[in-house]
Scaffold this motif. Structure first.
Motif: not given
Ligand SMILES: [Zn+2]
Ligand SMILES: [Zn+2]
Length: 170
Positions: A139-144, A151-155
């Protein structure tokens, strides 16, 4: 289910029980049953020692370590356990425990708790690390976002959580 040892004398000591999942759930904070737990075995008494041989079979649900998605796994395990009563254990002249004795459980001398055995054996049969698939992206730690789904947009590129805390101070 508890097996009273006083009733055991002269009998063969066979036992069998089917637990409904809700009887044993939650097995612990990460493991629960999603199918009945079938336990059977044999209790044998020899002097002050009690031996339990048996088998447990069920299906368990465990969270993926990375994405927390529930993962189902079959449980199918044999076990052999040895018990001594608490008083015998304390009066034992053996001070240093050998490896074999470490696997000996202490009990009250009266009954064997099959519920406890079932839970213990299910936990032993479940791997300590569990992934929904070998290459689970987590899971993306930024947006979940579940990265397996897209893929999410977090970098972030997986910032070390220790640095992530510092970043928040800025
Ligand atoms: Zn994310
Ligand atoms: Zn996963």
């Amino acid at each position: 289910m508890r097996i009273q040892l006083e009733n055991l004398e002269g009998s063969k000591g066979d036992f069998a029980h089917v637990y409904q999942p809700e009887e044993l759930n939650p097995v612990d904070e990460r493991v629960s049953l999603i199918a009945p737990g079938v336990v059977n075995g044999k209790v044998q008494r020899s002097g002050n020692q009690v031996f339990v041989n048996g088998h447990v079979e069920t299906r368990a649900q465990v969270e993926c370590d990375r994405c927390l998605k529930p993962v189902e796994i079959p449980v199918d395990a044999d076990f052999t356990l040895e018990y001594v009563s608490g008083s015998d254990y304390e009066s034992s002249e053996v001070v240093e425990l050998t490896e074999a004795e470490m696997s000996v459980s202490v009990f009250d001398g009266k009954a064997i708790d099959v519920d406890e055995i079932a839970k213990e054996q299910i936990l032993l049969a479940v791997p300590t690390r569990m992934l929904c698939r070998e290459d689970c992206k987590g899971i993306c730690p930024e947006c979940g976002t579940d990265r397996n789904a897209g893929e999410c947009k977090c970098v972030t590129n997986d910032i070390d959580p220790r640095w992530a805390a510092l970043k928040d101070l800025r």
